[in-house]
Design a protein around this motif. Structure first.
Motif, PDB file in Angstrom:
ATOM      1  N   MET A   1      30.523-101.574  12.561  1.00  0.00           N
ATOM      2  CA  MET A   1      31.429-102.683  12.861  1.00  0.00           C
ATOM      3  C   MET A   1      31.163-103.821  11.890  1.00  0.00           C
ATOM      4  SD  MET A   1      32.204-104.714  16.445  1.00  0.00           S
ATOM      5  CE  MET A   1      33.518-103.576  16.951  1.00  0.00           C
ATOM      6  N   GLU A   2      32.214-104.247  11.191  1.00  0.00           N
ATOM      7  CA  GLU A   2      32.143-105.383  10.274  1.00  0.00           C
ATOM      8  C   GLU A   2      33.272-106.346  10.606  1.00  0.00           C
ATOM      9  OE1 GLU A   2      32.348-104.193   6.213  1.00  0.00           O
ATOM     10  OE2 GLU A   2      30.209-103.732   6.068  1.00  0.00           O
ATOM     11  N   GLY A   3      32.911-107.578  10.965  1.00  0.00           N
ATOM     12  CA  GLY A   3      33.927-108.558  11.282  1.00  0.00           C
ATOM     13  C   GLY A   3      34.843-108.124  12.412  1.00  0.00           C
ATOM     14  N   GLY A   4      34.311-107.353  13.331  1.00  0.00           N
ATOM     15  CA  GLY A   4      35.087-106.906  14.471  1.00  0.00           C
ATOM     16  C   GLY A   4      35.906-105.659  14.230  1.00  0.00           C
ATOM     17  N   ARG A   5      35.838-105.096  13.034  1.00  0.00           N
ATOM     18  CA  ARG A   5      36.577-103.883  12.695  1.00  0.00           C
ATOM     19  C   ARG A   5      35.619-102.722  12.488  1.00  0.00           C
ATOM     20  NH1 ARG A   5      41.999-104.266  13.308  1.00  0.00           N
ATOM     21  NH2 ARG A   5      42.403-102.919  11.531  1.00  0.00           N
ATOM     22  N   ILE A   6      35.997-101.545  12.962  1.00  0.00           N
ATOM     23  CA  ILE A   6      35.209-100.349  12.741  1.00  0.00           C
ATOM     24  C   ILE A   6      35.618 -99.740  11.400  1.00  0.00           C
ATOM     25  CG2 ILE A   6      34.668 -98.033  13.554  1.00  0.00           C
ATOM     26  CD1 ILE A   6      33.494-100.105  15.348  1.00  0.00           C
ATOM     27  N   VAL A   7      34.657 -99.599  10.504  1.00  0.00           N
ATOM     28  CA  VAL A   7      34.912 -99.032   9.180  1.00  0.00           C
ATOM     29  C   VAL A   7      33.887 -97.927   8.918  1.00  0.00           C
ATOM     30  CG1 VAL A   7      35.869-101.197   8.291  1.00  0.00           C
ATOM     31  CG2 VAL A   7      33.433-100.726   8.011  1.00  0.00           C
ATOM     32  N   ALA A   8      34.185 -97.107   7.933  1.00  0.00           N
ATOM     33  CA  ALA A   8      33.293 -95.994   7.620  1.00  0.00           C
ATOM     34  C   ALA A   8      31.941 -96.511   7.129  1.00  0.00           C
ATOM     35  CB  ALA A   8      33.914 -95.088   6.567  1.00  0.00           C
ATOM     36  N   ARG A   9      30.900 -95.843   7.578  1.00  0.00           N
ATOM     37  CA  ARG A   9      29.545 -96.144   7.107  1.00  0.00           C
ATOM     38  C   ARG A   9      29.079 -94.959   6.283  1.00  0.00           C
ATOM     39  NH1 ARG A   9      24.118 -95.451   8.891  1.00  0.00           N
ATOM     40  NH2 ARG A   9      24.818 -94.226  10.699  1.00  0.00           N
ATOM     41  N   GLY A  10      28.735 -95.223   5.040  1.00  0.00           N
ATOM     42  CA  GLY A  10      28.279 -94.157   4.168  1.00  0.00           C
ATOM     43  C   GLY A  10      26.770 -94.158   4.046  1.00  0.00           C
ATOM     44  N   SER A  11      26.288 -93.401   3.062  1.00  0.00           N
ATOM     45  CA  SER A  11      24.860 -93.381   2.791  1.00  0.00           C
ATOM     46  C   SER A  11      24.413 -94.757   2.308  1.00  0.00           C
ATOM     47  CB  SER A  11      24.555 -92.340   1.709  1.00  0.00           C
ATOM     48  OG  SER A  11      25.217 -92.693   0.501  1.00  0.00           O
ATOM     49  N   GLU A  12      23.119 -94.958   2.264  1.00  0.00           N
ATOM     50  CA  GLU A  12      22.595 -96.265   1.853  1.00  0.00           C
ATOM     51  C   GLU A  12      23.049 -96.615   0.443  1.00  0.00           C
ATOM     52  OE1 GLU A  12      18.332 -98.681   1.512  1.00  0.00           O
ATOM     53  OE2 GLU A  12      18.366 -96.559   2.053  1.00  0.00           O
ATOM     54  N   VAL A  13      23.044 -95.656  -0.469  1.00  0.00           N
ATOM     55  CA  VAL A  13      23.449 -95.940  -1.842  1.00  0.00           C
ATOM     56  C   VAL A  13      24.934 -96.264  -1.905  1.00  0.00           C
ATOM     57  CG1 VAL A  13      23.920 -93.513  -2.433  1.00  0.00           C
ATOM     58  CG2 VAL A  13      23.282 -95.131  -4.238  1.00  0.00           C
ATOM     59  N   PHE A  14      25.751 -95.617  -1.070  1.00  0.00           N
ATOM     60  CA  PHE A  14      27.175 -95.927  -0.993  1.00  0.00           C
ATOM     61  C   PHE A  14      27.381 -97.368  -0.524  1.00  0.00           C
ATOM     62  CE2 PHE A  14      31.014 -96.190   1.651  1.00  0.00           C
ATOM     63  CZ  PHE A  14      31.989 -95.778   0.761  1.00  0.00           C
ATOM     64  N   GLU A  15      26.649 -97.759   0.514  1.00  0.00           N
ATOM     65  CA  GLU A  15      26.776 -99.110   1.048  1.00  0.00           C
ATOM     66  C   GLU A  15      26.424-100.159  -0.007  1.00  0.00           C
ATOM     67  OE1 GLU A  15      27.514 -99.939   4.560  1.00  0.00           O
ATOM     68  OE2 GLU A  15      28.308 -97.933   4.306  1.00  0.00           O
ATOM     69  N   ILE A  16      25.334 -99.928  -0.714  1.00  0.00           N
ATOM     70  CA  ILE A  16      24.887-100.895  -1.727  1.00  0.00           C
ATOM     71  C   ILE A  16      25.865-100.943  -2.892  1.00  0.00           C
ATOM     72  CG2 ILE A  16      23.069-101.409  -3.403  1.00  0.00           C
ATOM     73  CD1 ILE A  16      21.072-100.198  -1.402  1.00  0.00           C
ATOM     74  N   ALA A  17      26.280 -99.768  -3.374  1.00  0.00           N
ATOM     75  CA  ALA A  17      27.136 -99.703  -4.564  1.00  0.00           C
ATOM     76  C   ALA A  17      28.480-100.376  -4.336  1.00  0.00           C
ATOM     77  CB  ALA A  17      27.337 -98.250  -4.982  1.00  0.00           C
ATOM     78  N   THR A  18      29.113-100.093  -3.197  1.00  0.00           N
ATOM     79  CA  THR A  18      30.444-100.646  -2.962  1.00  0.00           C
ATOM     80  C   THR A  18      30.392-102.142  -2.688  1.00  0.00           C
ATOM     81  OG1 THR A  18      30.255 -99.911  -0.643  1.00  0.00           O
ATOM     82  CG2 THR A  18      31.462 -98.494  -2.160  1.00  0.00           C
ATOM     83  N   LYS A  19      29.387-102.582  -1.947  1.00  0.00           N
ATOM     84  CA  LYS A  19      29.260-104.014  -1.675  1.00  0.00           C
ATOM     85  C   LYS A  19      29.006-104.788  -2.956  1.00  0.00           C
ATOM     86  CE  LYS A  19      26.622-107.353   1.075  1.00  0.00           C
ATOM     87  NZ  LYS A  19      25.515-107.519   2.057  1.00  0.00           N
ATOM     88  N   ASP A  20      28.122-104.274  -3.796  1.00  0.00           N
ATOM     89  CA  ASP A  20      27.797-104.922  -5.065  1.00  0.00           C
ATOM     90  C   ASP A  20      29.004-104.929  -5.989  1.00  0.00           C
ATOM     91  OD1 ASP A  20      26.118-106.270  -6.757  1.00  0.00           O
ATOM     92  OD2 ASP A  20      25.248-104.464  -7.636  1.00  0.00           O
TER      93      ASP A  20
END
Length: 270
Positions: free
Chosen positions: A129-148
């Motif tokens: 959950m991000e900002g009240g919305r349910i979104v896909a959660r990927g692997s740790e490297v996916f999370e870091i790469a896309t956010k960056d």
């Protein structure tokens, strides 16, 4: 019931279970159904209000014969147990929305999201959950790469590329079925936008790759990724639909290479 105002032992001392490998995407197992319901109650939402929310999500009429608290709670539990998996995540969003901006639930919306995300991580659920919305959660490297990538693209004056990554994340987060092909297309479109900016050209990514000054053999790897994208993201073959993990891989690599190129461009003053 406990309240979010109470400091829990695990929070006070920083104990938490390690993140489990993601194994659940198109399902809402009992642990998720129970968590959404119990966290809603723990936020201060009573049985009647919870039934209104659940019935609103499921488009079901409340049972007029149930009026006592115990019977209403049982009705809510039955509805949640019987609901399609994706409606449970809709319910989590609706509970958050009820609390958002309501002074009666001050701060409880974010605590609801924090604790729900803890359940997702602990039990290998591929959502967050991000900002009240349910979104896909990927692997740790996916999370870091896309956010960056999004923040770097925005800061580097590449809003189109940032939007493409945003669209890739939306596609891969679609319920009940993620649009993996769309995520692949948008991920590589982001890289193509960055490559054009780096090379000051309007060529497509294919011809640009050799001019990107990528360390070898990374240039060959990107060419192969471009070919894979063409096959699995744009020109699909019958029976060869891309898997979620393949989409995650393409978006991760595209985001990481985009960030590399933007930082290299800034360092070299291109």
């Amino acid at each position: 019931m406990s309240s979010f105002g109470d400091s829990l032992f695990s929070d006070r001392f920083g104990f938490q279970a390690p993140d489990a490998e993601i194994t659940v995407r198109e399902d809402a197992p009992d642990v998720v159904r129970d968590a959404v319901l119990m966290l809603g109650y723990d936020s201060g939402i009573g049985p009647d209000s919870m039934r209104d929310i659940v019935c609103g999500v499921l488009l079901r009429r409340p049972d007029p014969n149930n009026w006592s608290q115990g019977n209403v709670e049982n009705e809510v539990q039955y509805l949640i147990n019987d609901a399609p998996w994706y409606k449970i995540y809709d319910l989590a969003e609706r509970i958050y929305a009820k609390m958002l901006g309501n002074y009666n639930y001050s701060g409880k919306d974010e605590e609801f999201a924090r604790r729900l995300n803890g359940v997702f991580r602990e039990h290998g659920i591929g959502w967050k959950m991000e900002g009240g919305r349910i979104v896909a959660r990927g692997s740790e490297v996916f999370e870091i790469a896309t956010k960056d990538a999004v923040s770097t693209m925005t800061a580097s004056g590449a809003p189109t590329a940032a939007n493409e990554i945003h669209e890739a994340l939306k596609d891969i987060s679609r319920r009940p079925q993620p649009d993996v092909s769309g995520a692949i297309q948008h991920g590589m479109a982001a890289l193509e936008c960055v490559a054009r900016q780096y090379d000051a050209t309007t060529d497509t990514l294919g011809p640009i790759i050799g001019r990107l000054n990528l360390p070898k053999p990374m240039d060959d790897a990107i060419r192969k990724l471009w070919g894979f994208t063409s096959e699995r993201g744009r020109h699909l073959l019958e029976g060869r639909d891309p898997q979620f993990e393949e989409g995650e891989l393409v978006v991760t690599v595209a985001a990481a290479v985009s960030v590399y190129l933007l930082r290299e461009k800034a360092r070299s003053g291109r």
